[in-house]
Design a protein around this motif. Sequence first.
Motif, PDB file in Angstrom:
ATOM      1  N   LEU A 308       0.843  -1.197   0.000  1.00 22.86           N
ATOM      2  CA  LEU A 308       0.000   0.000   0.000  1.00 22.86           C
ATOM      3  C   LEU A 308       0.876   1.244   0.000  1.00 22.86           C
ATOM      4  N   HIS A 309       0.214   2.409  -0.067  1.00 23.59           N
ATOM      5  CA  HIS A 309       0.958   3.661   0.010  1.00 23.59           C
ATOM      6  C   HIS A 309       1.497   3.869   1.425  1.00 23.59           C
ATOM      7  N   THR A 310       2.526   4.709   1.512  1.00 20.52           N
ATOM      8  CA  THR A 310       3.101   5.043   2.810  1.00 20.52           C
ATOM      9  C   THR A 310       2.316   6.199   3.447  1.00 20.52           C
ATOM     10  N   ARG A 311       2.580   6.417   4.716  1.00 23.53           N
ATOM     11  CA  ARG A 311       1.935   7.512   5.429  1.00 23.53           C
ATOM     12  C   ARG A 311       2.314   8.856   4.811  1.00 23.53           C
ATOM     13  N   ARG A 312       3.539   8.968   4.378  1.00 19.52           N
ATOM     14  CA  ARG A 312       3.990  10.225   3.749  1.00 19.52           C
ATOM     15  C   ARG A 312       3.183  10.521   2.489  1.00 19.52           C
ATOM     16  N   HIS A 313       3.005   9.517   1.648  1.00 15.96           N
ATOM     17  CA  HIS A 313       2.231   9.724   0.427  1.00 15.96           C
ATOM     18  C   HIS A 313       0.786  10.079   0.764  1.00 15.96           C
ATOM     19  N   PHE A 314       0.221   9.381   1.756  1.00 15.43           N
ATOM     20  CA  PHE A 314      -1.160   9.654   2.135  1.00 15.43           C
ATOM     21  C   PHE A 314      -1.323  11.095   2.625  1.00 15.43           C
ATOM     22  N   THR A 315      -0.390  11.567   3.452  1.00 10.68           N
ATOM     23  CA  THR A 315      -0.469  12.934   3.984  1.00 10.68           C
ATOM     24  C   THR A 315      -0.476  13.950   2.860  1.00 10.68           C
ATOM     25  N   GLU A 316       0.366  13.730   1.852  1.00 13.11           N
ATOM     26  CA  GLU A 316       0.413  14.646   0.716  1.00 13.11           C
ATOM     27  C   GLU A 316      -0.895  14.588  -0.079  1.00 13.11           C
ATOM     28  N   ALA A 317      -1.435  13.361  -0.264  1.00 13.15           N
ATOM     29  CA  ALA A 317      -2.690  13.218  -1.009  1.00 13.15           C
ATOM     30  C   ALA A 317      -3.847  13.868  -0.259  1.00 13.15           C
ATOM     31  N   LEU A 318      -3.881  13.726   1.068  1.00  8.53           N
ATOM     32  CA  LEU A 318      -4.949  14.329   1.868  1.00  8.53           C
ATOM     33  C   LEU A 318      -4.893  15.853   1.806  1.00  8.53           C
ATOM     34  N   ASP A 319      -3.697  16.387   1.894  1.00  8.92           N
ATOM     35  CA  ASP A 319      -3.553  17.844   1.836  1.00  8.92           C
ATOM     36  C   ASP A 319      -4.015  18.371   0.478  1.00  8.92           C
ATOM     37  N   LEU A 320      -3.649  17.663  -0.594  1.00  9.53           N
ATOM     38  CA  LEU A 320      -4.046  18.076  -1.941  1.00  9.53           C
ATOM     39  C   LEU A 320      -5.560  17.999  -2.105  1.00  9.53           C
ATOM     40  N   GLU A 321      -6.175  16.925  -1.610  1.00  2.00           N
ATOM     41  CA  GLU A 321      -7.613  16.750  -1.761  1.00  2.00           C
ATOM     42  C   GLU A 321      -8.390  17.783  -0.948  1.00  2.00           C
ATOM     43  N   CYS A 322      -7.887  18.135   0.228  1.00  2.00           N
ATOM     44  CA  CYS A 322      -8.562  19.144   1.048  1.00  2.00           C
ATOM     45  C   CYS A 322      -8.501  20.515   0.371  1.00  2.00           C
ATOM     46  N   ARG A 323      -7.401  20.830  -0.272  1.00  2.00           N
ATOM     47  CA  ARG A 323      -7.303  22.112  -0.994  1.00  2.00           C
ATOM     48  C   ARG A 323      -8.270  22.118  -2.178  1.00  2.00           C
ATOM     49  N   ARG A 324      -8.383  20.968  -2.868  1.00  2.00           N
ATOM     50  CA  ARG A 324      -9.317  20.886  -3.992  1.00  2.00           C
ATOM     51  C   ARG A 324     -10.758  21.024  -3.493  1.00  2.00           C
ATOM     52  N   ALA A 325     -11.063  20.382  -2.349  1.00  2.00           N
ATOM     53  CA  ALA A 325     -12.416  20.470  -1.803  1.00  2.00           C
ATOM     54  C   ALA A 325     -12.753  21.890  -1.369  1.00  2.00           C
ATOM     55  N   ALA A 326     -11.755  22.641  -0.909  1.00  2.20           N
ATOM     56  CA  ALA A 326     -11.998  24.026  -0.498  1.00  2.20           C
ATOM     57  C   ALA A 326     -12.453  24.870  -1.676  1.00  2.20           C
ATOM     58  N   ARG A 327     -12.009  24.511  -2.895  1.00  2.00           N
ATOM     59  CA  ARG A 327     -12.410  25.267  -4.082  1.00  2.00           C
ATOM     60  C   ARG A 327     -13.772  24.823  -4.598  1.00  2.00           C
ATOM     61  N   THR A 328     -14.064  23.516  -4.506  1.00  2.00           N
ATOM     62  CA  THR A 328     -15.294  22.994  -5.109  1.00  2.00           C
ATOM     63  C   THR A 328     -16.427  22.793  -4.105  1.00  2.00           C
ATOM     64  N   GLY A 329     -16.087  22.651  -2.824  1.00  2.00           N
ATOM     65  CA  GLY A 329     -17.096  22.445  -1.803  1.00  2.00           C
ATOM     66  C   GLY A 329     -17.592  21.020  -1.691  1.00  2.00           C
ATOM     67  N   HIS A 330     -16.910  20.052  -2.330  1.00  2.00           N
ATOM     68  CA  HIS A 330     -17.367  18.660  -2.219  1.00  2.00           C
ATOM     69  C   HIS A 330     -16.834  18.036  -0.927  1.00  2.00           C
ATOM     70  N   ASP A 331     -17.477  16.933  -0.534  1.00  2.00           N
ATOM     71  CA  ASP A 331     -17.087  16.240   0.694  1.00  2.00           C
ATOM     72  C   ASP A 331     -15.784  15.461   0.503  1.00  2.00           C
ATOM     73  N   VAL A 332     -15.047  15.347   1.579  1.00  2.00           N
ATOM     74  CA  VAL A 332     -13.865  14.482   1.642  1.00  2.00           C
ATOM     75  C   VAL A 332     -14.100  13.480   2.759  1.00  2.00           C
ATOM     76  N   GLY A 333     -14.010  12.178   2.421  1.00  2.00           N
ATOM     77  CA  GLY A 333     -14.219  11.133   3.417  1.00  2.00           C
ATOM     78  C   GLY A 333     -12.905  10.507   3.845  1.00  2.00           C
ATOM     79  N   LEU A 334     -12.854  10.093   5.096  1.00  2.00           N
ATOM     80  CA  LEU A 334     -11.640   9.508   5.646  1.00  2.00           C
ATOM     81  C   LEU A 334     -12.007   8.336   6.547  1.00  2.00           C
ATOM     82  N   LEU A 335     -11.329   7.198   6.351  1.00  2.00           N
ATOM     83  CA  LEU A 335     -11.518   6.028   7.203  1.00  2.00           C
ATOM     84  C   LEU A 335     -10.196   5.683   7.879  1.00  2.00           C
ATOM     85  N   MET A 336     -10.244   5.542   9.193  1.00  2.00           N
ATOM     86  CA  MET A 336      -9.088   5.089   9.947  1.00  2.00           C
ATOM     87  C   MET A 336      -9.405   3.672  10.445  1.00  2.00           C
TER      88      MET A 336
END
Length: 467
Positions: A308-336
Amino acid sequence: MRVVLDTTSGDYLISVAPYMIVSFATPAVILIGTLRHRPPHLAGWILLVVAQVVYAAADAVTVADEFLSGEYLEPTPADLLYFAYYLLIAAAVLLFIRRRSPGWDLPSMIDALVVAVSAGLIVWVFLLQPLTGDSELPLGAKLTQTAYPVLDLMLLILAVRLAMGTGTRGPVLYLLLGSLVTMLSVDTVYLVQGIIDGAAVSEAYLDVVWMISLALLGLAALHPGVQHFDQRSNTAVPDASPIRLGVLTVAVLMAPGVQVVVWMLDWPLDIPLISGTCAVMFLLVMARMAGLVAAQRRAAVTDSLTGLHTRRHFTEALDLECRRAARTGHDVGLLMIDVDHFKRVNDSYGHPAGDRVLVEVARRLATATRAGAVVARYGGEEFILLAPQTGPADLRALAERLRTEIAGLPVDLGGNLISVTVSIGAAADPAPDPESLLRAADQALYAAKAAGRNRSVLATPITPQAA
């Protein structure tokens, strides 16, 4: 060219008897080793038996021809048998390579091509060119003598590919490689001496070296390691080890080295050939470097155990997706996701069994998620999943599907079947802050564990923390 040999006396048969005994004994020894150790895949070893039977037959025809006629004229009937032997042993080595290497092992193929191009240049300049340039040789003799270095080069490529590919190391590999390298070396000496002497070569020391090659092959088949020799390797990309890099360095430097040797011998210098070889070498080395860079990039973002992906890759992907959601207003889901009672697995069955559990959980998570989701190993027995454009209702359904997928079938720990469950914390929000989303999913995971585990909990709407 016809060369008269002193082979019609009984002394000749006595002198070749040890070699013939080894030649005929080798296929029997390989067959005995194969039947005794029963490797899981028999095809490669059976091909070796057939190849050595053909080789022994070719030796017998050669000895009979020389003893009865006292002459040596190429091509002989034995040459056809020797050519068949090369093809059979090449097929056997190719089978070993395909069994040992997972998928299409491109790095090892490039490495083998680098060595092959270098060896091909040497074979052409110092063997094929002198053979084809000898106007006194009949066409049949030219074609026959030219075929042997070409076949030797084919075997060299496969031997290098076998040595540089993935797969288990051990006595069987080293004995098999030793046999091939010894045979290729003595064949080369035989050809070079024939070119220098301008006649057929009949030297006792060459027979001794050929016998050593055959003995190494027989020892490889007798070793118990044949049971594991062609097992598929778990290593997808071979290491850029110092030995491997050293071999490639020597191979790359061979082209300018040949140019210097030809200049020192005052031979005609084939500039297009040398330049073309250097250009091919450069392109192969660049391809190999590109592969190494790509492998390092994959290693930086891929967990070595689970894939699977590493924690580092996930952190970067989450940050990118949150910035994209801030522009579009769509939901971001997260499962731990946390494996329940994982410490008990390690304590009861050992850490290798715990690793197998993690690998299986990772596989089920990866296969049960939709395209676009990012699944990562967050640390230890904890996984995390980013689901872009997924609201609370869909996220809760996804969490439950993953939980039941993992709990639905037991995990096989080498004969022991154990039930594995996970607890899942879910959080979803439009235009969230990454830290707030992670905190909410972590709190939901804690609630799932506190409620008895093997369940999923959806976090309440996220309230951004005051600065």
